[in-house]
Scaffold this motif. Sequence first.
Motif, PDB file in Angstrom:
ATOM      1  N   ALA A 212       0.862  -1.179   0.000  1.00 47.22           N
ATOM      2  CA  ALA A 212       0.000   0.000   0.000  1.00 47.22           C
ATOM      3  C   ALA A 212       0.899   1.230   0.000  1.00 47.22           C
ATOM      4  CB  ALA A 212      -0.902   0.010   1.232  1.00 47.22           C
ATOM      5  N   VAL A 213       0.594   2.185  -0.859  1.00 44.65           N
ATOM      6  CA  VAL A 213       1.344   3.439  -0.936  1.00 44.65           C
ATOM      7  C   VAL A 213       0.608   4.490  -0.115  1.00 44.65           C
ATOM      8  CG1 VAL A 213       2.268   5.219  -2.467  1.00 44.65           C
ATOM      9  CG2 VAL A 213       2.168   2.833  -3.242  1.00 44.65           C
ATOM     10  N   MET A 214       1.330   5.150   0.801  1.00 48.37           N
ATOM     11  CA  MET A 214       0.717   6.144   1.685  1.00 48.37           C
ATOM     12  C   MET A 214       1.249   7.545   1.406  1.00 48.37           C
ATOM     13  SD  MET A 214       0.257   4.314   5.379  1.00 48.37           S
ATOM     14  CE  MET A 214      -0.910   5.622   5.856  1.00 48.37           C
ATOM     15  N   LYS A 215       0.349   8.503   1.510  1.00 54.11           N
ATOM     16  CA  LYS A 215       0.715   9.921   1.366  1.00 54.11           C
ATOM     17  C   LYS A 215      -0.155  10.731   2.317  1.00 54.11           C
ATOM     18  CE  LYS A 215       1.284  13.626  -2.054  1.00 54.11           C
ATOM     19  NZ  LYS A 215       0.703  14.716  -1.257  1.00 54.11           N
ATOM     20  N   ASP A 216       0.479  11.524   3.177  1.00 51.69           N
ATOM     21  CA  ASP A 216      -0.236  12.400   4.112  1.00 51.69           C
ATOM     22  C   ASP A 216      -1.300  11.658   4.924  1.00 51.69           C
ATOM     23  OD1 ASP A 216       1.286  14.527   3.135  1.00 51.69           O
ATOM     24  OD2 ASP A 216      -0.190  15.008   1.593  1.00 51.69           O
ATOM     25  N   GLY A 217      -0.941  10.461   5.391  1.00 57.37           N
ATOM     26  CA  GLY A 217      -1.849   9.709   6.263  1.00 57.37           C
ATOM     27  C   GLY A 217      -2.892   8.868   5.557  1.00 57.37           C
ATOM     28  N   GLU A 218      -2.921   8.911   4.234  1.00 56.43           N
ATOM     29  CA  GLU A 218      -3.928   8.151   3.483  1.00 56.43           C
ATOM     30  C   GLU A 218      -3.270   7.122   2.573  1.00 56.43           C
ATOM     31  OE1 GLU A 218      -7.333  10.360   1.887  1.00 56.43           O
ATOM     32  OE2 GLU A 218      -6.340  12.190   2.590  1.00 56.43           O
ATOM     33  N   ILE A 219      -3.959   5.985   2.385  1.00 61.20           N
ATOM     34  CA  ILE A 219      -3.523   5.001   1.394  1.00 61.20           C
ATOM     35  C   ILE A 219      -4.061   5.446   0.037  1.00 61.20           C
ATOM     36  CG2 ILE A 219      -3.779   2.621   0.603  1.00 61.20           C
ATOM     37  CD1 ILE A 219      -3.825   1.755   3.535  1.00 61.20           C
ATOM     38  N   VAL A 220      -3.150   5.717  -0.890  1.00 60.65           N
ATOM     39  CA  VAL A 220      -3.587   6.212  -2.201  1.00 60.65           C
ATOM     40  C   VAL A 220      -3.717   5.088  -3.226  1.00 60.65           C
ATOM     41  CG1 VAL A 220      -2.644   8.513  -1.802  1.00 60.65           C
ATOM     42  CG2 VAL A 220      -1.219   6.790  -2.939  1.00 60.65           C
ATOM     43  N   GLU A 221      -3.042   3.940  -2.953  1.00 59.74           N
ATOM     44  CA  GLU A 221      -3.099   2.843  -3.924  1.00 59.74           C
ATOM     45  C   GLU A 221      -2.571   1.570  -3.264  1.00 59.74           C
ATOM     46  OE1 GLU A 221      -1.880   2.073  -8.620  1.00 59.74           O
ATOM     47  OE2 GLU A 221      -1.042   3.794  -7.550  1.00 59.74           O
ATOM     48  N   VAL A 222      -3.185   0.435  -3.607  1.00 59.50           N
ATOM     49  CA  VAL A 222      -2.671  -0.878  -3.202  1.00 59.50           C
ATOM     50  C   VAL A 222      -2.248  -1.607  -4.478  1.00 59.50           C
ATOM     51  CG1 VAL A 222      -3.193  -3.091  -2.113  1.00 59.50           C
ATOM     52  CG2 VAL A 222      -4.125  -0.984  -1.141  1.00 59.50           C
ATOM     53  N   LEU A 223      -0.985  -2.083  -4.507  1.00 60.99           N
ATOM     54  CA  LEU A 223      -0.409  -2.664  -5.721  1.00 60.99           C
ATOM     55  C   LEU A 223       0.096  -4.081  -5.471  1.00 60.99           C
ATOM     56  CD1 LEU A 223       2.102   0.235  -6.512  1.00 60.99           C
ATOM     57  CD2 LEU A 223      -0.120  -0.032  -7.587  1.00 60.99           C
ATOM     58  N   ASP A 224       0.076  -4.929  -6.502  1.00 58.46           N
ATOM     59  CA  ASP A 224       0.858  -6.153  -6.489  1.00 58.46           C
ATOM     60  C   ASP A 224       2.315  -5.768  -6.719  1.00 58.46           C
ATOM     61  OD1 ASP A 224      -1.256  -7.802  -6.078  1.00 58.46           O
ATOM     62  OD2 ASP A 224      -1.532  -8.334  -8.185  1.00 58.46           O
ATOM     63  N   VAL A 225       3.228  -6.557  -6.174  1.00 56.78           N
ATOM     64  CA  VAL A 225       4.637  -6.206  -6.301  1.00 56.78           C
ATOM     65  C   VAL A 225       5.092  -6.283  -7.770  1.00 56.78           C
ATOM     66  CG1 VAL A 225       5.668  -8.502  -5.950  1.00 56.78           C
ATOM     67  CG2 VAL A 225       6.850  -6.449  -5.109  1.00 56.78           C
ATOM     68  N   ASP A 226       4.432  -7.118  -8.586  1.00 58.59           N
ATOM     69  CA  ASP A 226       4.775  -7.165 -10.016  1.00 58.59           C
ATOM     70  C   ASP A 226       4.501  -5.837 -10.700  1.00 58.59           C
ATOM     71  OD1 ASP A 226       5.682  -9.741  -9.959  1.00 58.59           O
ATOM     72  OD2 ASP A 226       3.772 -10.638 -10.551  1.00 58.59           O
ATOM     73  N   VAL A 227       3.438  -5.150 -10.281  1.00 60.97           N
ATOM     74  CA  VAL A 227       3.128  -3.824 -10.824  1.00 60.97           C
ATOM     75  C   VAL A 227       4.244  -2.852 -10.453  1.00 60.97           C
ATOM     76  CG1 VAL A 227       1.508  -1.883 -10.714  1.00 60.97           C
ATOM     77  CG2 VAL A 227       0.644  -4.232 -10.766  1.00 60.97           C
ATOM     78  N   TYR A 237       1.093   9.893  -7.396  1.00 64.46           N
ATOM     79  CA  TYR A 237       2.086   9.884  -6.319  1.00 64.46           C
ATOM     80  C   TYR A 237       2.879   8.580  -6.315  1.00 64.46           C
ATOM     81  CZ  TYR A 237       4.273   9.972  -1.749  1.00 64.46           C
ATOM     82  OH  TYR A 237       5.195   9.930  -0.729  1.00 64.46           O
ATOM     83  N   SER A 238       2.211   7.456  -6.588  1.00 64.68           N
ATOM     84  CA  SER A 238       2.911   6.165  -6.668  1.00 64.68           C
ATOM     85  C   SER A 238       3.940   6.202  -7.795  1.00 64.68           C
ATOM     86  CB  SER A 238       1.916   5.034  -6.914  1.00 64.68           C
ATOM     87  OG  SER A 238       0.937   4.977  -5.913  1.00 64.68           O
ATOM     88  N   ARG A 239       3.543   6.766  -8.930  1.00 65.10           N
ATOM     89  CA  ARG A 239       4.486   6.868 -10.059  1.00 65.10           C
ATOM     90  C   ARG A 239       5.666   7.768  -9.689  1.00 65.10           C
ATOM     91  NH1 ARG A 239      -0.291   7.288 -13.277  1.00 65.10           N
ATOM     92  NH2 ARG A 239       0.091   9.514 -13.629  1.00 65.10           N
ATOM     93  N   GLN A 240       5.382   8.838  -8.967  1.00 63.94           N
ATOM     94  CA  GLN A 240       6.434   9.760  -8.528  1.00 63.94           C
ATOM     95  C   GLN A 240       7.431   9.040  -7.603  1.00 63.94           C
ATOM     96  OE1 GLN A 240       4.803  13.387  -6.830  1.00 63.94           O
ATOM     97  NE2 GLN A 240       6.682  13.745  -5.663  1.00 63.94           N
ATOM     98  N   LEU A 241       6.910   8.229  -6.675  1.00 63.29           N
ATOM     99  CA  LEU A 241       7.777   7.457  -5.765  1.00 63.29           C
ATOM    100  C   LEU A 241       8.658   6.491  -6.557  1.00 63.29           C
ATOM    101  CD1 LEU A 241       5.917   6.121  -2.581  1.00 63.29           C
ATOM    102  CD2 LEU A 241       7.845   7.700  -2.681  1.00 63.29           C
TER     103      LEU A 241
END
Length: 246
Positions: A212-227, A237-241
């Motif tokens: 799960a990717v978190m930003k400012d206290g919120e989960i913005v996306e849940v991903l499989d590790v293959d993704v 934000y996930s792409r930025q990370l």
Amino acid sequence: MKMLEVQDLNVWFGSHRDRVDAVKHATFDVAQGESFGLVGESGSGKSTILRAITGLAPDWSGNIMVEGQVIGHKRPKSFFKTVQMVFQDPYASLHPRHSVDQVLGETLHLHGFKDIDARVVRLLDDVGLGQKFRFRYPHQLSGGQRQRVAIARALAPEPDLLLLDEPTSALDVSVQAEILNLLADLRTEHNLTYVMVSHDLSVVGHMCDRLAVMKDGEIVEVLDVDVLRHMNAEHPYSRQLLEASL
């Protein structure tokens, strides 16, 4: 079977004008035997979620379920036989005046085990230290050795779920891979479920099945590790990370 379910979790510190909302409406679940990552920059709320699960962050709302059992604000003793946590700083998490034997022996005693001597030896073998470290003190150990003791202490009650709060970030780079490989082996040997907090995407990519990717206290996306590995995140934000990690 789901080992952990977190639904609409809010965690805050302080009250009234001084209130800080550290986690907002976090929802995710972790299957039995899965390794799940929480990633994001410092202050995004990752570690606070682990602290809410263990009861170290007392002000929270929402639902937390472990092995299908709803967890209230007061944890029963049986909870800590199921859930244990490994902290970021292995020196701060060990009592400086307690030997390795005392650290492990007292934990086993608290959880009602009888054959303590044999179990201490087995735990040290499990984490790759052996009996020669049994009567040493934290200041006589390297950072990696201290973290191995902390992992052994977490394993002592024979938990099903380990919460890992940046377990390698305080260690030298040369030691980090050893600890990660140890954790991967222990997960297989003991059929453990992991929730791992990290700001290092390469660690999560190596250790976790989903994240799960978190930003400012919120989960913005849940991903499989293959993704993650294929750089196919959807949220900006996930792409930025991911781009920053390159």
